[in-house]
Enzyme design. Structure first.
Site, PDB file in Angstrom:
ATOM      1  N   ARG A   1       0.849  -1.209   0.000  1.00 38.54           N
ATOM      2  CA  ARG A   1       0.000   0.000   0.000  1.00 38.54           C
ATOM      3  C   ARG A   1       0.885   1.260   0.000  1.00 38.54           C
ATOM      4  O   ARG A   1       0.601   2.236  -0.670  1.00 38.54           O
ATOM      5  CB  ARG A   1      -0.908   0.037   1.238  1.00 38.54           C
ATOM      6  CG  ARG A   1      -1.779  -1.179   1.485  1.00 38.54           C
ATOM      7  CD  ARG A   1      -3.006  -1.195   0.598  1.00 38.54           C
ATOM      8  NE  ARG A   1      -2.738  -1.587  -0.754  1.00 38.54           N
ATOM      9  CZ  ARG A   1      -2.427  -2.834  -1.150  1.00 38.54           C
ATOM     10  NH1 ARG A   1      -2.354  -3.828  -0.304  1.00 38.54           N
ATOM     11  NH2 ARG A   1      -2.200  -3.101  -2.419  1.00 38.54           N
TER      12      ARG A   1
ATOM     13  N   GLN B   1     -10.065   9.437   7.660  1.00 40.69           N
ATOM     14  CA  GLN B   1      -9.857   8.049   8.067  1.00 40.69           C
ATOM     15  C   GLN B   1      -8.812   7.393   7.163  1.00 40.69           C
ATOM     16  O   GLN B   1      -8.399   6.271   7.411  1.00 40.69           O
ATOM     17  CB  GLN B   1     -11.166   7.266   7.939  1.00 40.69           C
ATOM     18  CG  GLN B   1     -12.286   7.774   8.827  1.00 40.69           C
ATOM     19  CD  GLN B   1     -13.611   7.144   8.434  1.00 40.69           C
ATOM     20  OE1 GLN B   1     -13.969   6.067   8.902  1.00 40.69           O
ATOM     21  NE2 GLN B   1     -14.345   7.801   7.563  1.00 40.69           N
TER      22      GLN B   1
ATOM     23  N   HIS C   1      -6.806   7.443  11.642  1.00 39.33           N
ATOM     24  CA  HIS C   1      -6.491   6.016  11.558  1.00 39.33           C
ATOM     25  C   HIS C   1      -5.024   5.745  11.236  1.00 39.33           C
ATOM     26  O   HIS C   1      -4.678   4.642  10.814  1.00 39.33           O
ATOM     27  CB  HIS C   1      -7.384   5.334  10.500  1.00 39.33           C
ATOM     28  CG  HIS C   1      -8.794   5.157  10.950  1.00 39.33           C
ATOM     29  ND1 HIS C   1      -9.824   4.808  10.096  1.00 39.33           N
ATOM     30  CD2 HIS C   1      -9.356   5.277  12.178  1.00 39.33           C
ATOM     31  CE1 HIS C   1     -10.953   4.715  10.783  1.00 39.33           C
ATOM     32  NE2 HIS C   1     -10.699   5.006  12.039  1.00 39.33           N
TER      33      HIS C   1
ATOM     34  N   CYS D   1      13.573   0.245  16.507  1.00 36.39           N
ATOM     35  CA  CYS D   1      13.028   1.604  16.591  1.00 36.39           C
ATOM     36  C   CYS D   1      14.183   2.599  16.660  1.00 36.39           C
ATOM     37  O   CYS D   1      15.076   2.451  17.490  1.00 36.39           O
ATOM     38  CB  CYS D   1      12.152   1.706  17.840  1.00 36.39           C
ATOM     39  SG  CYS D   1      11.719   3.397  18.264  1.00 36.39           S
TER      40      CYS D   1
ATOM     41  N   GLY E   1     -17.360  10.547   1.289  1.00 38.99           N
ATOM     42  CA  GLY E   1     -16.767   9.300   0.814  1.00 38.99           C
ATOM     43  C   GLY E   1     -16.503   8.267   1.884  1.00 38.99           C
ATOM     44  O   GLY E   1     -15.469   7.599   1.856  1.00 38.99           O
ATOM     45  N   THR E   2     -17.426   8.118   2.816  1.00 41.36           N
ATOM     46  CA  THR E   2     -17.249   7.076   3.838  1.00 41.36           C
ATOM     47  C   THR E   2     -18.549   6.308   4.010  1.00 41.36           C
ATOM     48  O   THR E   2     -19.638   6.889   3.968  1.00 41.36           O
ATOM     49  CB  THR E   2     -16.732   7.670   5.164  1.00 41.36           C
ATOM     50  OG1 THR E   2     -16.684   6.634   6.147  1.00 41.36           O
ATOM     51  CG2 THR E   2     -17.567   8.819   5.671  1.00 41.36           C
TER      52      THR E   2
ATOM     53  N   ASN F   1     -21.552  11.651  -0.885  1.00 37.42           N
ATOM     54  CA  ASN F   1     -21.117  10.261  -1.065  1.00 37.42           C
ATOM     55  C   ASN F   1     -21.711   9.702  -2.360  1.00 37.42           C
ATOM     56  O   ASN F   1     -22.722  10.194  -2.860  1.00 37.42           O
ATOM     57  CB  ASN F   1     -21.594   9.419   0.130  1.00 37.42           C
ATOM     58  CG  ASN F   1     -20.680   8.236   0.413  1.00 37.42           C
ATOM     59  OD1 ASN F   1     -19.460   8.382   0.404  1.00 37.42           O
ATOM     60  ND2 ASN F   1     -21.254   7.072   0.653  1.00 37.42           N
TER      61      ASN F   1
END
Ligand code: OAD
Length: 242
Positions: free
Chosen positions: A59, A91, A109, A136, A175-176, A201
């Site tokens: 992704r 999101q 998110h 890390c 758009g959700t 939407n």
């Protein structure tokens, strides 16, 4: 209507669909060939870290193949020209809002271009591959993972988001599907606080009936038209003209 002063915009995968990024709940119910639970839960990360890392690596790499669309650009214009308060809560874990120029932005998110240390909680900008057990940079623990809020984990900045919605004159959802809480409940928070609510939407979302107004169509058409309308009602912004 009178010009709103304070606006909160919530965006979801639908705003990035026309840039070529898949939404989560397509007709086959799969996200890029996976059930969300296979790649988006703490259990999946513990059980099969290689698959989860590979999935988010793909992704992340795909971001270089896509560009912001007219809807992202319109929200960036709103951000630049709106004289009142504005928070764009997304999101989405892609970076298309910021690449379009949006600044007043919260990624609730998480972000593909960030890594999270499961040991110390540090968040590090991350553009390349992320393998299980990578150390890390802040604490050296072999605990870096994708900085994605998995199901069962607390989204980022909830206090700020809830506060902004409670103070907003206008809440706009773009758009959700309205299938995932807590974001799906923001329209209720806005209603209880007395704000106007608008949905943009492709199809009615799960909570469509809760909105004062619902406009159906592609985000690349609806969002620029709404931004134009909103800025026209606000009148000229001296700051934007400078
Ligand atoms: P969904 O895939 O659930 O919903 C996308 C919505 O966008 C649907 O209602 C579509 O009808 C609509 N849509 C599709 N194309 C559109 C277009 N061109 N213009 C306007 N709308 C369009 O995605 P989200 O609601 O964003 O969480 O999903 C919420 C969360 O579920 C995601 O953030 C993700 C996932 O699990 C995490 O990654 C943590």
């Amino acid at each position: 209507m009178a010009s709103p002063r304070s606006i909160v915009v919530l965006t979801g995968a639908g705003i990035s669909a026309e840039s070529g990024l898949a939404t989560f709940r397509g007709p086959d119910g799969l996200w890029e060939g996976h059930h969300v639970e296979q790649v988006c839960t703490p259990q999946a990360l513990a059980r099969d870290p290689a698959t989860v890392h590979r999935f988010y690596d793909a992704r992340r790499a795909a971001l270089s193949q896509v560009e912001p669309n007219a809807a992202h650009r319109a929200l960036a214009r709103l951000d630049a020209e709106w004289p009142g308060d504005l928070v764009i809560v997304t999101q989405n874990v892609d970076d298309l809002h910021e690449r379009a120029g949006a600044r007043r932005l919260i990624h609730m998110h998480g972000e593909l271009l960030s890594a999270l240390c499961a040991s110390c909680g540090a968040r590090e900008p991350w553009a390349g591959q992320l393998d299980p057990g990578m150390p890390c940079p802040a604490c050296d623990a072999p605990a870096l993972r994708p900085d994605i809020v998995f199901f069962g984990e607390m989204p980022y900045a909830m206090d700020r988001i809830e506060g902004a919605i409670a103070a907003a004159d206008l809440f706009v959802s773009i758009g959700t599907s309205g299938a995932v809480y807590p974001a799906a409940g923001f329209v209720q928070t806005a209603r209880y606080a007395g704000g106007r609510t608008l949905e943009l939407n492709l199809e009615p979302s799960a909570g469509s009936a809760l909105f004062d107004e619902s406009r159906l169509g592609p985000a690349s058409l609806l969002v620029p038209a709404w931004v134009e309308e909103t800025l026209a009602v606000a009148g000229p912004n001296p700051a934007a003209a400078r």
